[in-house]
Design a protein around this motif. Structure first.
Motif, PDB file in Angstrom:
ATOM      1  N   UNK A   1       0.856  -1.181   0.000  1.00 49.56           N
ATOM      2  CA  UNK A   1       0.000   0.000   0.000  1.00 49.56           C
ATOM      3  C   UNK A   1       0.897   1.238   0.000  1.00 49.56           C
ATOM      4  N   UNK A   2       0.762   2.069  -1.021  1.00 53.54           N
ATOM      5  CA  UNK A   2       1.665   3.205  -1.197  1.00 53.54           C
ATOM      6  C   UNK A   2       1.684   4.166  -0.021  1.00 53.54           C
ATOM      7  N   UNK A   3       0.540   4.377   0.612  1.00 48.17           N
ATOM      8  CA  UNK A   3       0.472   5.324   1.729  1.00 48.17           C
ATOM      9  C   UNK A   3       1.180   4.756   2.950  1.00 48.17           C
ATOM     10  N   UNK A   4       0.853   3.518   3.327  1.00 50.44           N
ATOM     11  CA  UNK A   4       1.421   2.959   4.552  1.00 50.44           C
ATOM     12  C   UNK A   4       2.915   2.676   4.411  1.00 50.44           C
ATOM     13  N   UNK A   5       3.356   2.320   3.200  1.00 48.64           N
ATOM     14  CA  UNK A   5       4.774   2.008   2.994  1.00 48.64           C
ATOM     15  C   UNK A   5       5.665   3.179   3.420  1.00 48.64           C
ATOM     16  N   UNK A   6       5.173   4.397   3.214  1.00 51.07           N
ATOM     17  CA  UNK A   6       5.968   5.590   3.522  1.00 51.07           C
ATOM     18  C   UNK A   6       6.065   5.880   5.016  1.00 51.07           C
ATOM     19  N   UNK A   7       5.238   5.215   5.825  1.00 49.40           N
ATOM     20  CA  UNK A   7       5.248   5.486   7.270  1.00 49.40           C
ATOM     21  C   UNK A   7       6.501   4.949   7.970  1.00 49.40           C
TER      22      UNK A   7
END
Length: 469
Positions: free
Chosen positions: A235-241
């Motif tokens: 998931x692109x959003x969660x990967x950045x966390x």
């Protein structure tokens, strides 16, 4: 009883307390406060007649009430106000109360302050309930005394005096609960993030920021060791966390071959760390179907791997039959199977639900519009649905997505559509179109609040109607 709880009880006894919302999450809280002799007033938008069954359970307790349409106008002179999940913290009445000296909090915020046990918490747009339940079951299988709460299980603040330091607490947390949180759990899990609840949140950015509260307040380490953030690499959003985690960030992935984390590798769920690979369970041995449930198992396994042996994970995977209202087989009637997936309150959930079936289904969908896009649901309907039964405010959005997909692909023109105004009509219509071997599934892709209190009530109504056929 720990000192924090003793101090809270002494402190709150001298306060004038308001609890906003007399629903599932706040009923035990109201009883708990009243049983301590706290001056408590329960507020709710509903009139007394609608709340009679709940109010009857308060009999014998000294509780004041403020009910009806304009209930928040009387929110004056309180020291402490418990906000119900789903109520925005920046409502004018709450802002004014805060300016006048009131402390605004919630059942979950106070629970985090007082809980003596290690907390595992799960959030995400999809898969929260299943992943939370898997973590709970895996820890129980390993022999821990566990508590299940948040969005599922029971509101735990009323049980705080029974929770021991050696216990494990597992919580499902919504963006509403997380919105104003100032503490994060020892282990935080984010299953995925996609547009959701944009009828309550002012923007996608605000929704994402609310979700981040599950880990953003973690210290690097606690008495239980390094804090951990479990996130979806796919998931692109969660990967950045990962770069924002103060403790250990752990990925899980169904699609990518990672050097570390929980991954699907040659049909086997495995956990990789420090150069070692631990086999957990074969994907085809997991009882509950669907690729999304492989992701849920990967997330749950990553969360508990430091606390349980692989055997506990395997045992749960090969015995757990699923969460109520999530692709739940209700009945088989004259060769027609009925599934209740009322928990599917967004298009992405419904898409995942449809993908678990190997044949085309009769789909009952629609509900309250929470301001999210439905563009993606059209093509999965073409691929997986033979008859579409529509109900509720989002019926037109779902149908438009289907029409747009037909225009793009040239497929799906033969899908029959039925518009209904009641659930009775929807269930009867779906059954009338079914033949032996067919599947009817309730997967609304929308919230339930147009007709029901919550998705559980919607699911129970569906099951009742199906059993009445």
């Amino acid at each position: 009883m720990n000192n924090k709880i003793e101090e809270f009880k002494k402190w709150v006894k001298n306060k004038k307390v308001a609890v906003l919302g007399i629903g599932i999450s706040n009923t035990p809280l109201i009883k708990y406060l009243a049983s301590m002799g706290v001056d408590v007033t329960a507020f709710d938008k509903a009139e007394k007649e609608k709340l009679e069954p709940i109010l009857a359970s308060f009999e014998g307790l000294d509780i004041r009430y403020c009910l009806g349409e304009n209930y928040l106008k009387h929110l004056n002179g309180f020291d402490l106000i418990f906000r119900t999940p789903g109520m925005r913290y920046d409502l004018p009445e709450l802002v004014k109360a805060k300016e006048n000296g009131a402390e605004i909090t919630s059942e979950m915020e106070v629970f985090f302050d007082l809980c003596p046990a290690e907390i595992f918490a799960v959030t995400g747009s999809d898969g929260k309930s299943t992943t939370t339940t898997l973590i709970y079951n895996m820890l129980k299988e390993a022999g821990y005394n566990c508590w299940l709460g948040g969005n599922i299980g029971i509101p735990l603040l009323s049980s705080i005096e029974d929770i021991k330091e050696t216990d494990k607490v597992v919580l499902e947390l919504s963006s509403f609960q997380l919105h104003t949180m100032k503490k994060s759990p020892q282990t935080a899990v984010i299953t995925n993030i996609s547009p959701n609840h944009l009828d309550i949140h002012k923007s996608m950015e605000e929704y994402v920021e609310a979700k981040k509260n599950i880990f953003i307040h973690q210290p690097e380490e606690t008495k239980w060791g390094k804090t951990r953030l479990i996130i979806n690499y796919d998931n692109g959003i969660t990967r950045e966390f990962a770069g924002q985690a103060k403790g250990e960030a752990v990925y899980f992935s169904r699609r990518s071959q990672l050097e570390e984390g929980a991954v699907l590798e040659n049909g086997m769920l495995v956990y990789k760390a420090k150069g070692k690979t631990v086999d957990l369970v074969k994907a085809d041995e997991i009882i509950i179907p669907g690729a999304h449930n492989i992701e849920n198992y990967l997330a749950a396994s990553a969360a508990v791997i430091n606390h349980v042996k692989p055997e506990a994970i395997y045992k749960v995977a090969t015995t757990f039959k699923g969460v109520e209202h999530r692709i739940e087989l209700v009945r088989e009637l004259n060769g027609v199977k009925f599934y209740n997936s009322s928990i599917d309150s967004s298009p992405s959930r419904t898409i995942a639900c449809l993908n678990t079936f190997k044949q085309k289904v009769i789909l009952i969908a629609g509900g309250k519009d929470k301001g999210i896009p439905y563009d993606a649901i059209g093509e999965p309907i073409i691929e997986k649905v033979k008859c579409l039964v529509l109900i509720g405010a989002t019926a037109s959005k779902i149908e438009k997505s289907l029409d747009d997909a037909i225009e793009r692909t040239g497929k799906g023109r033969d899908i029959e559509r039925i518009h209904c105004s009641t659930y009775e009509e929807a269930v009867k219509s779906a059954y009338s179109k079914a033949q032996k071997g067919d599947i009817v599934v309730l997967s609304p892709a929308s919230t339930s609040f147009d007709m029901f209190k919550n998705f559980e009530e919607r699911g129970r109504k569906f099951k009742e109607l199906v059993m009445g056929l």
